[in-house]
Design an enzyme around this catalytic site. Structure first.
Site, short mmCIF file in Angstrom:
data_model
loop_
_atom_site.label_atom_id
_atom_site.label_comp_id
_atom_site.label_asym_id
_atom_site.label_seq_id
_atom_site.Cartn_x
_atom_site.Cartn_y
_atom_site.Cartn_z
N ASP A 104 3.32 -28.23 28.62
CA ASP A 104 2.00 -28.93 27.65
C ASP A 104 2.32 -28.68 25.98
O ASP A 104 1.29 -29.22 25.87
CB ASP A 104 2.14 -28.04 28.34
CG ASP A 104 0.89 -28.85 29.69
OD1 ASP A 104 1.08 -29.27 30.01
OD2 ASP A 104 -0.22 -27.79 30.75
N LYS A 150 -8.30 -23.31 30.19
CA LYS A 150 -8.48 -24.34 31.21
C LYS A 150 -7.61 -24.71 32.46
O LYS A 150 -7.99 -24.48 33.57
CB LYS A 150 -7.80 -25.90 30.41
CG LYS A 150 -8.13 -26.60 31.65
CD LYS A 150 -8.36 -28.50 30.95
CE LYS A 150 -6.27 -28.72 31.14
NZ LYS A 150 -5.80 -29.35 32.12
N ASN A 151 -6.01 -24.23 32.84
CA ASN A 151 -5.24 -23.96 33.08
C ASN A 151 -5.20 -22.82 34.50
O ASN A 151 -4.76 -23.04 35.67
CB ASN A 151 -4.32 -24.23 33.79
CG ASN A 151 -3.81 -25.90 32.49
OD1 ASN A 151 -5.39 -26.52 32.88
ND2 ASN A 151 -2.90 -26.76 32.20
N ARG A 185 3.78 -37.19 39.66
CA ARG A 185 3.59 -36.10 40.56
C ARG A 185 2.88 -36.31 41.92
O ARG A 185 1.89 -36.21 42.02
CB ARG A 185 2.00 -35.43 39.77
CG ARG A 185 2.20 -35.68 38.58
CD ARG A 185 0.79 -35.50 36.99
NE ARG A 185 0.81 -33.43 37.40
CZ ARG A 185 0.22 -33.03 36.69
NH1 ARG A 185 -1.14 -34.26 36.49
NH2 ARG A 185 -0.10 -32.22 36.79
N ARG A 204 -10.71 -32.60 26.87
CA ARG A 204 -10.62 -32.18 28.53
C ARG A 204 -10.06 -30.86 28.28
O ARG A 204 -9.86 -30.27 29.44
CB ARG A 204 -9.17 -33.40 29.46
CG ARG A 204 -10.18 -34.47 29.52
CD ARG A 204 -8.88 -35.71 30.31
NE ARG A 204 -8.93 -34.77 32.01
CZ ARG A 204 -8.18 -35.44 32.48
NH1 ARG A 204 -7.01 -35.77 32.13
NH2 ARG A 204 -8.01 -34.54 33.66
N CYS A 220 -0.25 -40.34 38.15
CA CYS A 220 -0.88 -40.80 36.24
C CYS A 220 0.06 -40.50 35.25
O CYS A 220 1.23 -41.01 35.83
CB CYS A 220 -1.93 -38.60 36.69
SG CYS A 220 -0.63 -37.74 35.51
C1 EPZ Z 1 0.38 -27.83 36.04
O1 EPZ Z 1 -0.04 -29.24 36.77
C2 EPZ Z 1 -0.88 -27.85 35.48
N1 EPZ Z 1 -1.94 -28.44 35.22
C3 EPZ Z 1 -0.19 -28.85 33.75
O2 EPZ Z 1 -1.10 -29.03 32.79
C4 EPZ Z 1 1.56 -28.17 33.72
O3 EPZ Z 1 1.81 -29.57 32.21
C5 EPZ Z 1 2.32 -28.22 35.10
O4 EPZ Z 1 1.67 -26.90 36.17
C6 EPZ Z 1 3.75 -27.90 35.01
O5 EPZ Z 1 3.61 -26.17 34.16
C7 EPZ Z 1 -2.90 -27.28 35.64
O6 EPZ Z 1 -2.74 -26.06 36.02
C8 EPZ Z 1 -4.27 -27.86 36.10
P1 EPZ Z 1 3.66 -28.98 38.50
P2 EPZ Z 1 0.63 -29.19 38.04
O7 EPZ Z 1 3.15 -29.07 39.98
O8 EPZ Z 1 0.80 -27.98 39.08
C9 EPZ Z 1 6.44 -32.26 40.68
C10 EPZ Z 1 -2.27 -30.33 31.23
O9 EPZ Z 1 -2.29 -31.01 30.30
N2 EPZ Z 1 5.87 -31.78 41.97
O10 EPZ Z 1 4.34 -27.09 38.30
O11 EPZ Z 1 0.56 -30.66 38.98
C11 EPZ Z 1 6.17 -32.73 40.39
O12 EPZ Z 1 5.96 -33.58 39.94
C12 EPZ Z 1 -1.87 -30.31 32.73
O13 EPZ Z 1 -2.95 -29.37 30.86
C13 EPZ Z 1 6.06 -32.42 43.24
O14 EPZ Z 1 7.09 -33.04 42.51
O15 EPZ Z 1 2.53 -29.24 38.10
C14 EPZ Z 1 6.24 -32.89 38.51
O16 EPZ Z 1 7.36 -32.94 38.07
C15 EPZ Z 1 -0.80 -31.37 32.74
N3 EPZ Z 1 5.61 -32.65 44.71
C16 EPZ Z 1 7.23 -31.01 38.37
O17 EPZ Z 1 6.77 -30.91 40.26
C17 EPZ Z 1 4.68 -31.54 44.33
O18 EPZ Z 1 4.13 -31.18 45.82
C18 EPZ Z 1 5.79 -29.97 38.28
O19 EPZ Z 1 4.86 -29.99 38.43
C19 EPZ Z 1 3.95 -30.88 42.77
C20 EPZ Z 1 4.69 -30.49 41.90
#
Ligand code: EPZ
Length: 430
Positions: free
Chosen positions: A317, A22-23, A131, A409, A126
């Protein structure tokens, strides 16, 4: 609303086909916005999130066609899909769509890079955490975008019609922001260097796709990615990598119930840390030409401490599923979540099945019990829901998992895959 009913207690035995990730599929689909040619993606999983993104891309003018089914010709399994963004008809991603799926915010990168403008709704919080999107905004500004936030929307435009390459050091590792900046920089003028970039396999899959489309990218999969922008990108044909989280989830299910399952098509290099942890718990993991074979015989489950962190460390995850496994370990384990601040919603639900878990800040201390007992449960996100499914498979008696739409999902044909290995699991509609 659909529910999943499980009667636990059976060891799993057989073969589970692993679907496309998916991701990985989501950012590859979004990359189709970068070109007026056709982007053909193979092994796209049949999931609610993919269908939702098809609708979102359709709103921007992306056409799609499904050409052929998964090799095994099974209806509803991963497919090959052609995406064509020949005519972008709208550069606005409205709140109604973005709020349903966070990853749709990522259209901001390709829309801005190709069209010079984008108006994208902020996704909002969320269930697993706040996030924010500050890194996306900061990174795009470093590439020369002019941004304004108004009425819940990010209004972005380029200064002279094109983004300009630059150096950006992520203050924190972000998968999504790395995807977006890599896509945006592919069409920028000059060279971009992204430092402290995410190294996840999905980033590598997107980079392979962009390179196949004509982008010049080096270093994807390491923390420094260099992108030499080009004027235009073409179509390409790219395969979505196997889902490492689905792989790890089923491996943990086998470790929990006992049994012997072949995870067909799985790639061990995509989740080596999690597999190593499973071996420490007592599971037998054997990489083969077909995928990964997971076995556990009658011996008990050993407790192991884990801390989630960006790739290649233990993935957030898989944290909920691993906690499910640890609820039946012979002793205490500590599970620390460092990526999302609110990703322990499965704790109270696992407790309903008889688990002993206490929370101390971002660490869960799990005191293994000899057996779990079935109960009705529900969860508020995808991975938490599936942790309840695997716990239900190992529990004595009947477990009903409510809010199945979370599972839809991200898990393709979950009940079918598990019942094919001897689990008693069915979907109850209504
Ligand atoms: C991706 O989310 C995945 N989603 C998530 O999978 C996964 O848990 C996550 O990466 C971490 O591996 C998809 O690929 C669609 P991040 P993403 O930006 O990209 C903070 C699932 O269950 N952050 O790496 O949204 C954020 O809040 C999902 O399939 C900021 O602070 O995650 C988090 O604490 C859920 N500012 C950390 O960074 C920003 O601008 C990592 O988030 C962006 C992120």
């Amino acid at each position: 609303m659909d529910r999943i009913r499980i009667v636990g207690g059976n060891a799993l035995a057989g073969t589970i086909p692993i679907s496309g990730a998916k991701n990985a599929a989501l950012p590859l689909m979004i990359a189709s916005l970068l070109t007026d040619d056709t982007l053909t993606l193979e092994n796209v999983p049949h999931l609610a999130d993919v269908e939702q993104l098809i609708r979102i891309l359709g709103n921007h003018g992306v056409d799609y066609s499904v050409n052929g089914r998964r090799e095994k010709q099974q209806e509803g399994y991963s497919r090959t899909i052609n995406f064509s963004a020949r005519n972008i008809v709208d550069t606005t991603a409205p709140y109604e769509l973005v709020s349903k799926m966070r990853a749709s915010f990522w259209v901001i990168g390709p829309l801005l890079a190709r069209m010079g403008e984008a108006k994208v709704s902020l996704p909002g919080g969320c269930a697993i955490g706040t996030r924010p999107v500050d890194l996306f905004l900061e990174g795009l500004q470093v590439l020369g975008a002019e941004l304004d936030v108004d009425n819940g929307y990010v209004m972005a435009k380029t200064k002279n019609g094109r983004l300009v390459g630059n150096r950006y050091v992520f203050p924190k590792v972000s998968v999504g922001a790395t995807h977006v900046l890599m896509m945006a920089a592919s069409l920028a003028k000059g060279e971009t260097v992204l430092e402290n970039a995410a190294c996840e396999p999905e980033i590598v899959n997107l980079a392979e796709c962009l390179v196949a489309m004509g982008a010049k990218i080096h270093g994807a999969g390491t923390s420094t990615i260099t992108i030499h922008g080009v004027e235009a990108l073409s179509g390409a044909r790219v395969r979505v990598i196997p889902d490492r989280i689905e792989t790890g989830t089923y491996a943990m299910a086998v470790a929990m119930t006992g049994g012997d399952v072949m995870l067909d098509g799985a790639r061990p290099d995509l989740l080596q840390t999690a597999l190593d942890v499973l071996v420490e718990t007592g599971a037998e993991i054997t990489p083969t030409n077909e995928g990964i074979r997971v076995k556990r015989n009658g011996a008990g489950i050993a407790p192991v401490d884990v801390t989630t962190a960006p790739f290649p460390a233990f993935p957030t995850d898989l944290q909920a599923q691993f906690m499910g496994l640890m609820t039946m370990a012979k002793g205490k384990s500590r599970i620390t979540e460092t990526i999302f601040e609110n990703r322990f919603m499965h704790v109270q639900e696992l407790a309903r099945l008889g688990a002993h878990i206490t929370l101390s800040g971002q660490t869960a201390i799990v005191d293994g019990v000899a057996k779990l007992k079935g109960a009705p449960v529900m969860a508020t996100d995808l991975r938490a829901s599936v942790s309840l499914v695997i716990a239900g498979l190992a529990a004595e008696g009947e477990t009903t998992v409510n809010r199945v739409y979370h599972l839809d999902r991200g898990f393709e044909r979950l009940e079918e895959k598990l019942s094919g290995c001897g689990a008693v699991i069915e979907r109850i509609s209504g």
